[in-house]
Structures are given as structure tokens and as C-alpha cells.
Design a protein around this motif. Structure first.
Motif, PDB file in Angstrom:
ATOM      1  N   PRO A   1      28.256 -27.519 -75.312  1.00 43.68           N
ATOM      2  CA  PRO A   1      29.080 -28.708 -75.162  1.00 43.68           C
ATOM      3  C   PRO A   1      29.583 -28.853 -73.724  1.00 43.68           C
ATOM      4  O   PRO A   1      29.900 -27.855 -73.084  1.00 43.68           O
ATOM      5  CB  PRO A   1      30.248 -28.476 -76.116  1.00 43.68           C
ATOM      6  CG  PRO A   1      30.065 -27.161 -76.719  1.00 43.68           C
ATOM      7  CD  PRO A   1      28.858 -26.510 -76.179  1.00 43.68           C
TER       8      PRO A   1
ATOM      9  N   ALA B   1      35.208 -28.226 -78.301  1.00 39.88           N
ATOM     10  CA  ALA B   1      34.253 -29.283 -78.634  1.00 39.88           C
ATOM     11  C   ALA B   1      34.346 -29.659 -80.113  1.00 39.88           C
ATOM     12  O   ALA B   1      34.248 -30.828 -80.481  1.00 39.88           O
ATOM     13  CB  ALA B   1      32.837 -28.840 -78.279  1.00 39.88           C
TER      14      ALA B   1
ATOM     15  N   GLN C   1      27.605 -36.427 -73.733  1.00 39.11           N
ATOM     16  CA  GLN C   1      28.783 -35.980 -74.462  1.00 39.11           C
ATOM     17  C   GLN C   1      29.662 -37.174 -74.820  1.00 39.11           C
ATOM     18  O   GLN C   1      30.185 -37.266 -75.920  1.00 39.11           O
ATOM     19  CB  GLN C   1      29.564 -34.987 -73.586  1.00 39.11           C
ATOM     20  CG  GLN C   1      30.715 -34.342 -74.299  1.00 39.11           C
ATOM     21  CD  GLN C   1      30.257 -33.504 -75.483  1.00 39.11           C
ATOM     22  OE1 GLN C   1      29.590 -32.496 -75.313  1.00 39.11           O
ATOM     23  NE2 GLN C   1      30.557 -33.948 -76.685  1.00 39.11           N
TER      24      GLN C   1
END
Lengths: 287, 268
Positions: A94, A156, B158
Motif C-alpha cells: 500500500p 491501509a 491508491q
């Protein structure tokens, strides 16, 4: 009740077949572990579930569907921000966002919801407490980029669950963590899976056995990878039908020491490309 | 053999730069006096200070960089966000390269004809600002694109996974991550602007008086040095002193770029 269903899902990336007719259904809450050798498209299946493949540069061709509680995740009426609130995705490594740990968890809430600052803070703190980060750090104002691998992994998870999704997709979460960190992570996954459906992609047989209620195995086939085994964890691990799966489980559990006894099929699955990928994982996993 | 040539070259280079620096310092110091930076030039620039020149320089370079950044940053953002391998973007790339590669005197000529003449702005600070901004824009766009493209693609992915829009990702994550490199590019452009005489000679002019409006002519430090050397009889000593100051300014800018680049990717 959370229901995730894969209906004849086939995927091609730039005309290369990755997944072939994936067909199964899981009901949460609980942990479902998807196992298989590296490079078989396990991660692709996860990324497809949260429509991450849409943001790739490659051209994807899809047939079949993925349904969450009976509704297609590919529905054009379903916005990305809405999808993120139903399905959380935690990639293998992540990426921590700019700013503090707390800012990382608050970020998506701040920019995709209309909650007040107070409500956002409450949700973020609850999420961080759930993954055991709060007690570990002296302050949540610590820069997220300075966290250790295990902490980043859990932040994350907090970042994803702050949005309150019913499904969490985790891609190889234990990669690069020492056994203590893995144990901590396991506890966190167990916690989060009490109310949510966690789909765990891994090649760690032992981890899958300890955590998962159901497991599935995917192996490469002629037209992409297929789901060759699916069922309750005990049933699949104790009586695997497919010979390759049987070897995979035996090797992964450390029951087979003598490599000369390996099935030819298992050996042929390893292409040079997959080897380098595995090596890259190893290198990146080093502290 | 190659080793010897290499060693000689290295020493020659070191000697050259040290010689130039010492020459600047020694000859420059002869015209330097207390108050040099705070007095207006006198006797056509042969004596007095450079206060008004510094004001013109700061005004022209700062406003030109700001003007150029206002156009370059959005252009670079559009380029990095939407660039595909199409004819349009390939053409844009070629045009940018031409813009970066065009000699400064060409920009000076262009600005002189267009802004000073056609738009009737005259030899003015405004003409200088616009011309300099034209010269700096391609440099800035190219630098900004490199900076934005160097950000980790995982950062964008992300944000996609968290359901953020492209713009909120860009504004809240990509730009902060690229900030050191964007600042370095802007400082580099400032340096170019300070050191440039060719583009400003025929646009901002050579006046050494204190500018009172954007329509006044005003020489920057580099133009002042050029003017003293080429037009003013006996201006060489004064040129050296002014050049030494310019040299120090450029060194300071160079040092700022190094500092900006050396800083961690995230400043908190």
C-alpha cells in the motif's frame, strides 16, 4: 449478509487471456482465501472486483460479471466513490499518502463524503483503533511515510474500513512481514472479518488455513487461469481433488521436502517471467 | 593515456572556473563600495550603484516567472493527465522542444517586433515581462511535466482505490508530492531570467532610472552589464562590478535549486 458473486468472469489484457470463466459465490461475513501460484491472475481478479483495472493503461476485455448483493460492480451508475464505500481494496504494497497517519485515514472521507470534520475524526479514530495502530504509535500525527511495513499495511486497512465497506479485498497482506507482524495482522484481519467479507489473495497456505472459512484455488489453463477448487477450507485442504492443488498444499504446508517428487505439471507452471516476479517480491520484501 | 587526458582536463576546468571567479571578485571589488547596492547609477552607469537596476531586475524576472507559471503549470497538468500517444500530443511535444531550443535573441527579436512595435507597448518593463515569460514558458512546461511524471504511479492508483476523483488526487496528493521538483523548476527559470540579456535588450530597454510604472523602460542586471560593455565608453570596470553581483545572485539561485532537490520527497 454480504453476497459476492463471480459470474463466468473472463478477462483479457491486450488480447492475452488472464482469467477464464471464473464462477463462484461467497456469502459473508468471514474470510475467503484465494490461492494459487504467482502470476496466475489472483491479483487481477481482486483488482477487477474494485474496478481498478479501469485505471490501467492496458486494454481490458471482460465478459461475465461480478455482483455484490445482486448488483453489478461494473454498473455505470455506480460511481468510483460509491464503490469504494462498498468494497475496500488494499494492494500488496500500500502506498502511504501525503501527510500524517490520521490524515491518511481521513483523506478519502474528507474528499468523497459530506460528513462534518467531527464525524470524520470519529470514524478515522475508530478505524485506526480497530487495526491496533493507535496504541502502537506515540502520536497519530506521525508522517505516514515513516511507518514500518506492518504498520503501513494496517493503516491501509484502516484507510479502507474508515469508508465502511462491506467487502475488503487484500492482496498478499503478509508479504515482507516477520512472523510477529503476521500474527498481529492476522488478528486484525480476523477482527475486521467479523462484520465484513474479506477476500484474501495469498500463496501462503498456512495463513489461508488459519484464517479462511472458504478457499478457492486458481491455476493457469489454456485460455487463462481457471478456478479449479472451491469450498469450505477444511474440505479443500483435507481432500483436494486437483493433483496440482494437492501438491501446492503439501509444499506450502511444509509437508513435502523432497523436490524430486514434484509433479511435472507443477513445474511447468513456472515460467521465467513468474520467476522474476517472485524474485522482485523477495527483494522488495527486504526491510 | 585517457586517464592522463582526463586528469589534465579536470585540472584545466577547475583552474578555469577558479580563475574566472577570482577575476570577477578582484576586478569587481575595484568598483564596489559601501552603498553600491543602494545607490542609483551615475555617469551613464560608470559610477554610482545599481539599486535601480536591482529593482528593475526583481520586477521583470519575478513578474515574468509568475506570468509564465500561471500558463505553464495548467498546461503541464493537462499534458500529464490526458497525454495519449496521438498526433496532437506528439505535435505539442515538438513545439515545446522548439520553444525550449529557440535562441534567446530570437525571442528578443520576436518580442521587440510584436510587443514593443505591434502592440505599441514601447521599450517598457511590461514588454520585457511578456517576452521573458514567452521564453520561460516552454522551459517551465517541460520541467513541470518531468516533475509531475516522476511522481509514483502507485500514489494515483491508491487514490483511485479510495474513490477519489482525478482532480482531488492531483490537488491533494500529486502536486504536494511533486512540489520540490516544481519549485526547483521555477527557481531554475528565475535564474534563466536573471541571466538573460538577449530577450530583454530590445524589449525592456536599457534605462537605468528607477521605474515608476510598468510602461517605463528598465534594464535588468544582465542587460546593464551588456550595455556597459558594448555601448558606454570606459564602462568595463563598472561592468565587472555589476557582473560580479549577477554572478553571486546566480550562485545563490543554483544553491537554492540544489537545496530544493536535496530535500526529502515530502516536507512536513
Amino acid at each position: 449478509m454480504i453476497q459476492l458473486e463471480y459470474q463466468n468472469l473472463s478477462l483479457k489484457s491486450d488480447n492475452v487471456a488472464i482469467l477464464d470463466q471464473i464462477n463462484f459465490e461467497i456469502d459473508g461475513p468471514g474470510v475467503f482465501a484465494l490461492l494459487g501460484p504467482s502470476g496466475t491472475g489472483k491479483s487481477t481478479l481482486l483488482r477487477a472486483t474494485q474496478r481498478m483495472i479501469e485505471s490501467d493503461d492496458t486494454h481490458w476485455q471482460r465478459s461475465g460479471d461480478i455482483l455484490l448483493n445482486g448488483k453489478s460492480v461494473f454498473a455505470s451508475s455506480l460511481g468510483r466513490h460509491q464503490l469504494a464505500r462498498q468494497i475496500g481494496y488494499i494492494p500488496q504494497r500500500p502506498r502511504m499518502l501525503h501527510g500524517s497517519v490520521l490524515a491518511n485515514v481521513e483523506f478519502a472521507l474528507k474528499h468523497t463524503t459530506r460528513l462534518s470534520a467531527e464525524e470524520i475524526r470519529t470514524k478515522a479514530l475508530a478505524a485506526l483503533a480497530e487495526v491496533d495502530v493507535t496504541s502502537e504509535l506515540p502520536t497519530l500525527d506521525k508522517a505516514a511515510s515513516e511507518l514500518s511495513g506492518g504498520q503501513a499495511q494496517r493503516v491501509a486497512i484502516a484507510r479502507a474500513i474508515a469508508l465502511n465497506p462491506s467487502v475488503l479485498l487484500m492482496d498478499e497482506p503478509s508479504t515482507g512481514l516477520d512472523p510477529f507482524k503476521v500474527q498481529l495482522l492476522e488478528q486484525v484481519i480476523r477482527n475486521t472479518a467479523r462484520l465484513r467479507l474479506v477476500v484474501l489473495v495469498t500463496h501462503d497456505v498456512v495463513l489461508a488455513r488459519r484464517l479462511a472459512k472458504w478457499v478457492g484455488f486458481i491455476l493457469p489453463g489454456e485460455n487463462g487461469s481457471r478456478l479449479v477448487e472451491f469450498g469450505a477450507t477444511e474440505q479443500v485442504f483435507d481432500r483436494p481433488q486437483d493433483p496440482v492443488v494437492k501438491e501446492f498444499i503439501a509444499l506450502g504446508s511444509g509437508l513435502l521436502g523432497d523436490t524430486d517428487n514434484l509433479d511435472i505439471a507443477a513445474r511447468e507452471m513456472k515460467t521465467p517471467e513468474q520467476d522474476t516476479r517472485a524474485d522482485a517480491d523477495l527483494i522488495l520484501a527486504l526491510p | 593515456m585517457i586517464k592522463t587526458i582526463g586528469q589534465i582536463s579536470v585540472w584545466l576546468l577547475i583552474g578555469l572556473v577558479v580563475w574566472m571567479g577570482v577575476d570577477m571578485a578582484v576586478r569587481g571589488a575595484s568598483g564596489f563600495h559601501f552603498g553600491y547596492l543602494f545607490e542609483a547609477p551615475a555617469d551613464m552607469g560608470r559610477s554610482g550603484g545599481i539599486a535601480t537596476i536591482l529593482v528593475s531586475t526583481a520586477l521583470i524576472v519575478t513578474l515574468a516567472v509568475v506570468l509564465a507559471v500561471l500558463f505553464s503549470l495548467p498546461a503541464a497538468i493537462i499534458y500529464t493527465e490526458f497525454q495519449r500517444d496521438t498526433r496532437f500530443w506528439r505535435l505539442m511535444h515538438i513545439i515545446l522542444d522548439i520553444g525550449v531550443g529557440a535562441p534567446r535573441i530570437v525571442w528578443g527579436l520576436f518580442g521587440g517586433v510584436l510587443f514593443v512595435g505591434y502592440f505599441n507597448l514601447g521599450f517598457s518593463i511590461l514588454s520585457g515581462i511578456i517576452t521573458l515569460a514567452c521564453l520561460l514558458a516552454p522551459i517551465l512546461v517541460t520541467g513541470f511535466i518531468v516533475g509531475l511524471q516522476a511522481t509514483d504511479p502507485a500514489l494515483r492508483k491508491q487514490c483511485v482505490a479510495l474513490g477519489l476523483t482525478r482532480w482531488s488526487t492531483l490537488w491533494n496528493q500529486v502536486l504536494p508530492a511533486a512540489r520540490p521538483s516544481l519549485i526547483a523548476t521555477a527557481v531554475l527559470a528565475t535564474g534563466r531570467g536573471c541571466g538573460d540579456a538577449a530577450a530583454l535588450l530590445f524589449t525592456a530597454g536599457v534605462a537605468t532610472t528607477l521605474p515608476t510604472s510598468l510602461y517605463d523602460s528598465g534594464a535588468t542586471l544582465a542587460v546593464f552589464v551588456f550595455h556597459l560593455l558594448t555601448v558606454i565608453p570606459g564602462g568595463q570596470t563598472a561592468a565587472y562590478t555589476a557582473a560580479a553581483v549577477l554572478f553571486v545572485i546566480m550562485l545563490a539561485i543554483q544553491w537554492m535549486i540544489t537545496a530544493a532537490n536535496g530535500k526529502g520527497r515530502f516536507a512536513h
